[in-house]
Design an enzyme around this catalytic site. Sequence first.
Site, mmCIF file in Angstrom:
data_model
loop_
_atom_site.group_PDB
_atom_site.id
_atom_site.type_symbol
_atom_site.label_atom_id
_atom_site.label_comp_id
_atom_site.label_asym_id
_atom_site.label_seq_id
_atom_site.Cartn_x
_atom_site.Cartn_y
_atom_site.Cartn_z
ATOM 1 N N GLY A 157 18.503 11.153 3.855
ATOM 2 C CA GLY A 157 17.233 10.199 4.442
ATOM 3 C C GLY A 157 16.560 8.091 3.751
ATOM 4 C CG ASP A 158 16.548 3.747 4.345
ATOM 5 O OD1 ASP A 158 16.403 4.114 2.161
ATOM 6 O OD2 ASP A 158 16.066 3.342 5.061
ATOM 7 C CB THR A 159 10.985 5.807 3.706
ATOM 8 O OG1 THR A 159 10.993 7.123 4.474
ATOM 9 C CG2 THR A 159 9.992 5.535 3.880
#
Length: 187
Positions: A70-72
Amino acid sequence: MSKPLILASRSPQRRKLLALLVSDFEVVNPEIDESPLSNELPETMTRRLAMEKARVVYRQRGPNVRVLGGDTTVVIADKILGKPTSPDEAASMLTKLSGDTHTVFSSVALCTSQGCQSLLCQTKVTFRMLCHEEIYRYCLTEDPYDKAGGYGIQSGAGGFVNRLSGSYSGVIGLPLWETHQLLFVET
């Protein structure tokens, strides 16, 4: 029986959110360069980084596992706000966000023996006007320093948010609807 699940992330927030959907998973910290590429759009970067995190761990541990990455990314006025490294940098980010609406892109990627796929969610977050004193107080906590944009909506900065349109869990770091789609819905 489903293959074991590995979360490719160093984020404690992602661990907590994934535990809402899955009770048994391992965590591996992926070692990747998270720098944006030249002229890369924020949403493209967010998808790429989520995919890279999942792929690097899958290459190390596959093929008999599923790896979730995941990445934000926090964006305001076409500028990506990373993770601040100092109180001054955190205060500068929060001052930019104060009284304005920004976009949070959150991507999740899943790599299995069938290949890799990702989903992206976009959330609009509006901060109320913040005074210098509350920015200063918040920057004295540990909260801003491991989060994109310099704030954690799930903690003290939750009081900064006037309005949210999109995924609350995506702003924290793992969009639960998209994660559920990848893990449990045949695509």
